[in-house]
Design an enzyme around this catalytic site. Structure first.
Site, PDB file in Angstrom:
ATOM      1  N   HIS A 193     -11.309  -1.908 -36.799  1.00 11.95           N
ATOM      2  CA  HIS A 193     -10.922  -1.492 -38.156  1.00 11.95           C
ATOM      3  C   HIS A 193     -11.452  -0.069 -38.368  1.00 11.95           C
ATOM      4  CE1 HIS A 193     -11.243  -1.497 -42.597  1.00 11.95           C
ATOM      5  NE2 HIS A 193     -10.352  -2.460 -42.591  1.00 11.95           N
TER       6      HIS A 193
ATOM      7  N   ASP B  31     -19.080  -6.719 -36.071  1.00 10.12           N
ATOM      8  CA  ASP B  31     -18.348  -6.707 -37.335  1.00 10.12           C
ATOM      9  C   ASP B  31     -17.780  -8.116 -37.536  1.00 10.12           C
ATOM     10  OD1 ASP B  31     -16.337  -6.663 -39.220  1.00 10.12           O
ATOM     11  OD2 ASP B  31     -15.416  -4.810 -38.530  1.00 10.12           O
TER      12      ASP B  31
ATOM     13  N   GLN C 121     -13.938 -10.677 -40.133  1.00  9.65           N
ATOM     14  CA  GLN C 121     -12.849 -11.650 -39.945  1.00  9.65           C
ATOM     15  C   GLN C 121     -13.302 -12.924 -39.254  1.00  9.65           C
ATOM     16  OE1 GLN C 121     -10.040 -11.377 -41.385  1.00  9.65           O
ATOM     17  NE2 GLN C 121     -10.019  -9.217 -41.945  1.00  9.65           N
TER      18      GLN C 121
ATOM     19  N   LYS D  95     -14.091 -11.712 -48.447  1.00  8.36           N
ATOM     20  CA  LYS D  95     -13.212 -12.310 -47.429  1.00  8.36           C
ATOM     21  C   LYS D  95     -13.614 -13.751 -47.137  1.00  8.36           C
ATOM     22  CE  LYS D  95     -12.212  -7.955 -45.076  1.00  8.36           C
ATOM     23  NZ  LYS D  95     -10.831  -7.639 -45.494  1.00  8.36           N
TER      24      LYS D  95
ATOM     25  N   CYS E  67      -5.410  -0.770 -41.505  1.00  5.86           N
ATOM     26  CA  CYS E  67      -6.630   0.033 -41.259  1.00  5.86           C
ATOM     27  C   CYS E  67      -7.020  -0.010 -39.781  1.00  5.86           C
ATOM     28  CB  CYS E  67      -7.806  -0.440 -42.108  1.00  5.86           C
ATOM     29  SG  CYS E  67      -7.529  -0.256 -43.857  1.00  5.86           S
TER      30      CYS E  67
HETATM   31  N1  PLP Z   1     -13.770  -4.903 -40.432  1.00  8.12           N
HETATM   32  C1  PLP Z   1     -12.699  -5.702 -40.332  1.00  8.12           C
HETATM   33  C2  PLP Z   1     -12.392  -6.346 -39.017  1.00  8.12           C
HETATM   34  C3  PLP Z   1     -11.893  -5.922 -41.449  1.00  8.12           C
HETATM   35  O1  PLP Z   1     -10.823  -6.716 -41.350  1.00  8.12           O
HETATM   36  C4  PLP Z   1     -12.230  -5.291 -42.668  1.00  8.12           C
HETATM   37  C5  PLP Z   1     -11.367  -5.448 -43.850  1.00  8.12           C
HETATM   38  O2  PLP Z   1     -10.201  -5.750 -43.756  1.00  8.12           O
HETATM   39  C6  PLP Z   1     -13.361  -4.477 -42.719  1.00  8.12           C
HETATM   40  C7  PLP Z   1     -14.105  -4.317 -41.590  1.00  8.12           C
HETATM   41  C8  PLP Z   1     -13.776  -3.808 -43.981  1.00  8.12           C
HETATM   42  O3  PLP Z   1     -14.179  -4.751 -44.922  1.00  8.12           O
HETATM   43  P1  PLP Z   1     -14.516  -4.314 -46.420  1.00  8.12           P
HETATM   44  O4  PLP Z   1     -13.326  -3.557 -46.916  1.00  8.12           O
HETATM   45  O5  PLP Z   1     -14.725  -5.613 -47.117  1.00  8.12           O
HETATM   46  O6  PLP Z   1     -15.744  -3.478 -46.363  1.00  8.12           O
END
Ligand code: PLP
Length: 406
Positions: free
Chosen positions: A122, A199, A202, A225, A365
């Site tokens: 991401h 991270d 997900q 999430k 993203c």
């Molecule tokens: N990392 C992953 C794999 C994501 O899917 C997302 C959000 O879609 C993020 C990071 C960023 O999360 P946040 O916008 O809640 O900080």
């Protein structure tokens, strides 16, 4: 546990769109809906407890502080961290990753040092390191993916050298649904003496996480999430690392003593929590984790695996359907990215919306991944514990209808 019973906990799922289409919510990888238990706990705290935490001697402040710190303990239990000192509240995964990139980078990386990422990250796990690249001249090394959407682990091993300082990879891809072999990723990095940030944005909604068993050095996730509120997330860090890296932001709450000549920082985790924390959101997050615990990951994993398998089978009935990511369901989490023939993802998303079906379209993203796949974007359906096979039938029927229009 009946899914219909679960659905009753989420009032928004009763919505009817455009006067006739029952909402089918399949945009859970972007954000999940919130159960009553979460919303009610937050409302109750605003009505009956609200006061700033940590600073007050008065009744409400102490009560709010107790709730906030109890929430931290709930998060600790959820991740099976050793201590609440290792649980830092942030605004979400993005802030957690930026914290590590900035502070670890500042303390332990200099020009020419390297971070290993993957091709399926991401943007939050790319751009935060690029900011460090611009400031300190570090280098980004990228694990390629295979044509099946898996990490190429042979290439991963080859990326290590004497300049590798940290590995930062996603547990589950928000586009491909790939479940990455994080245990192997961490073991290999540790054999090279390199720490790992996972991270978990997900993965946390879909599978149990045990940070001690994983042996990751840092782990990030977002409240929104995982059926919790927006604006709160978590950074787990091994105490030893958190002790050794400098604070992220300066301000109240994170200090012991301040003078114009010298400031001493607070204990962990407060060293990383400058300013008034979102103590209402921490309560909401804790109730969301309690909610998940009451349902149990055994049910969640079985239910979501059934949904994903069913969705893959049914979607493949559609002419021109292309599904991205691993075909093997044991590597594929509750996210399905797809394109149908030459139908543009935006057209598909807009027309599905007109039939009451919420999916996500675009690059999610993850533009570098789109470049690798040679596409601009995809349609993405993502599932949560309240989705049903009927939701998938509605999606498949609607895609059929839309395909016929083209
Ligand atoms: N990392 C992953 C794999 C994501 O899917 C997302 C959000 O879609 C993020 C990071 C960023 O999360 P946040 O916008 O809640 O900080």
């Amino acid at each position: 546990m009946q899914t219909m019973q679960v659905k009753n906990d989420f009032p928004i799922l009763d919505k009817v769109l455009y006067g006739k289409y029952p909402l089918v919510y399949l945009d859970n990888a972007a954000t999940t809906q919130k159960p009553r238990q979460v919303v009610e706990a937050m409302t109750e705290e605003y009505y009956n407890v609200n006061a700033n935490v940590h600073r007050g001697v008065h009744f409400l402040s102490q009560q709010a502080t107790e709730l906030h710190e109890a929430s931290r303990e709930t998060v600790r239990r959820f991740l099976n961290a050793r201590s609440t000192a290792e649980i830092v509240f942030t605004r979400g995964t993005t802030e957690s990753i930026n914290l590590v990139a900035s502070c670890f980078g500042w303390a332990f990386m200099k020009e020419g040092d390297e971070v290993i990422l993957s091709e399926m990250e991401h943007h939050s796990n790319i751009v935060s390191w690029q900011l460090l690249q611009a400031r300190q001249g570090i280098r980004l090394r990228v694990i390629p993916i295979t044509d099946d959407g898996l990490l190429n682990m042979d290439e991963y091993e080859k990326l290590f050298n004497e300049r590798t300082r940290i590995v930062s990879v996603t547990h589950v891809s928000n586009v491909l649904g790939t479940i990455n072999p994080v245990r192997d990723i961490i073991r290999i990095a540790h054999e090279h003496g390199v720490p790992v940030l996972i991270d978990g944005a997900q993965s946390t909604p879909h599978m149990p996480i045990d940070v001690q068993e994983l042996d990751c050095d840092f782990f990030a996730f977002s409240g929104h999430k995982i059926y919790g509120p927006t604006g709160i997330g978590v950074l787990y860090g091994k105490e030893d690392w958190l002790d050794r890296i400098p604070p992220y932001m300066g301000g109240g709450e994170m200090i012991k003593n301040v003078s114009f000549e010298h400031t001493t920082f607070g204990e962990l985790p407060f060293k990383f929590e400058a300013g008034t924390p979102d103590y209402i959101a921490s309560t909401g997050l804790a109730r969301a984790l309690d909610y998940i615990r009451s349902i149990g990951f055994e049910y969640i994993e079985a239910h979501e695996r059934d949904l994903t398998t069913y969705a893959m089978q049914r979607m493949m009935e559609i002419e021109g359907m292309h599904i991205f990511g691993p075909k093997d369901i044991t590597h594929h989490d509750a996210v399905i990215s797809f394109l149908v023939g030459t139908i543009h993802h935006l057209d598909m998303g807009t027309l599905l919306d007109r039939l009451g079906i919420a999916i996500r379209t675009g690059h999610h993203c993850a533009e570098p991944l789109m470049h690798r796949l040679g596409i601009e974007g995809t349609c993405r359906a993502s599932f949560a514990l309240y989705n049903t096979r009927e939701d998938i039938d509605a999606l498949v029927d609607a895609i059929h209808r839309i395909s016929q229009m083209f």
